[in-house]
Design a protein around this motif. Structure first.
Motif, PDB file in Angstrom:
ATOM      1  N   SER A 152       0.832  -1.199   0.000  1.00 52.10           N
ATOM      2  CA  SER A 152       0.000   0.000   0.000  1.00 52.10           C
ATOM      3  C   SER A 152       0.866   1.247   0.000  1.00 52.10           C
ATOM      4  O   SER A 152       1.715   1.421   0.880  1.00 52.10           O
ATOM      5  CB  SER A 152      -0.881   0.002   1.256  1.00 52.10           C
ATOM      6  N   ARG A 177      -0.632  -1.127  -9.701  1.00 52.44           N
ATOM      7  CA  ARG A 177      -1.813  -1.495  -8.900  1.00 52.44           C
ATOM      8  C   ARG A 177      -1.831  -2.996  -8.685  1.00 52.44           C
ATOM      9  O   ARG A 177      -1.506  -3.768  -9.574  1.00 52.44           O
ATOM     10  CB  ARG A 177      -3.087  -1.078  -9.606  1.00 52.44           C
ATOM     11  N   ASN A 178      -2.277  -3.378  -7.530  1.00 56.84           N
ATOM     12  CA  ASN A 178      -2.405  -4.795  -7.190  1.00 56.84           C
ATOM     13  C   ASN A 178      -3.868  -5.176  -7.368  1.00 56.84           C
ATOM     14  O   ASN A 178      -4.638  -5.178  -6.412  1.00 56.84           O
ATOM     15  CB  ASN A 178      -1.926  -5.048  -5.759  1.00 56.84           C
ATOM     16  N   ARG A 222      -8.930  -1.211  -7.889  1.00 59.02           N
ATOM     17  CA  ARG A 222      -8.569   0.116  -7.370  1.00 59.02           C
ATOM     18  C   ARG A 222      -8.199   0.090  -5.879  1.00 59.02           C
ATOM     19  O   ARG A 222      -7.318   0.786  -5.442  1.00 59.02           O
ATOM     20  CB  ARG A 222      -9.718   1.078  -7.623  1.00 59.02           C
ATOM     21  N   HIS A 255      -0.892  -1.350  -3.947  1.00 60.78           N
ATOM     22  CA  HIS A 255       0.162  -1.298  -4.950  1.00 60.78           C
ATOM     23  C   HIS A 255       1.221  -2.344  -4.643  1.00 60.78           C
ATOM     24  O   HIS A 255       1.364  -2.792  -3.506  1.00 60.78           O
ATOM     25  CB  HIS A 255       0.829   0.084  -4.961  1.00 60.78           C
TER      26      HIS A 255
END
Length: 168
Positions: free
Chosen positions: A58, A91-92, A95, A99
């Motif tokens: 994150s 991005r993981n 939304r 990250h």
């Protein structure tokens, strides 16, 4: 003047109450970064952001841990990405998935910390050659403080204290 001459001159000029080696244990601190005409390209803050993203998944949490706003953190990462021409984070998933570091982001983070460790080691050796004191690295000082806290905590809480007081 030689290094030995520098030490001798410093020792002659010192005031004993101000520069007593037993009272002072200087710690070396370094701030190193790379910059180009447009400003900072890579430094400790950006490397710590990348490490935080890798740890937490994150950008928001990484920024929070560093006492930085999300917007400032995002801006720093984006600026470095623009200057390098590569993506450092992605991005993981969706939304809200956070990250993760790209391969380039991981490599950049590792290169920065390797560079920092090597520069710090050389600077520490030079400080010890030049100054008459035992200069410590910041990492060593931090480890010492953590150890002191652990010892103090263990002394403050001794599960056997009641048994010792009663003589058992």
């Amino acid at each position: 003047m030689s290094l030995a001459g520098n030490k001798a001159l410093l020792l002659e000029c010192k005031r004993p109450d101000d520069m007593n080696a037993e009272k002072h244990e200087p710690t070396m601190r370094l701030h190193v970064w790379l910059e180009i005409g447009e400003g900072v390209f890579l430094g400790t803050g950006r490397a710590l952001l990348l490490a935080g993203i890798e740890e937490h998944g994150s950008l928001r949490k990484a920024a929070e841990d560093l006492g930085m706003s999300y917007r400032a953190a995002w801006g720093k990462i984006r600026r470095t990405e623009e200057l390098m021409g590569v993506k450092l984070i992605a991005r993981n998933g969706c939304r809200r998935g956070g990250h993760l570091l790209t391969a380039e982001g991981r490599r950049l983070k590792e290169m920065y910390f390797q560079w920092f460790r090597e520069v710090e080691q050389v600077a520490l050796e030079k400080a010890r050659d030049i100054f008459p004191w035992v200069v410590k690295s910041y990492a060593k000082k931090a480890r010492g403080k953590i150890f002191q806290c652990l010892v103090a905590a263990s002394l403050a809480y001794c599960p056997f204290e009641a048994l010792i007081e009663t003589g058992i």
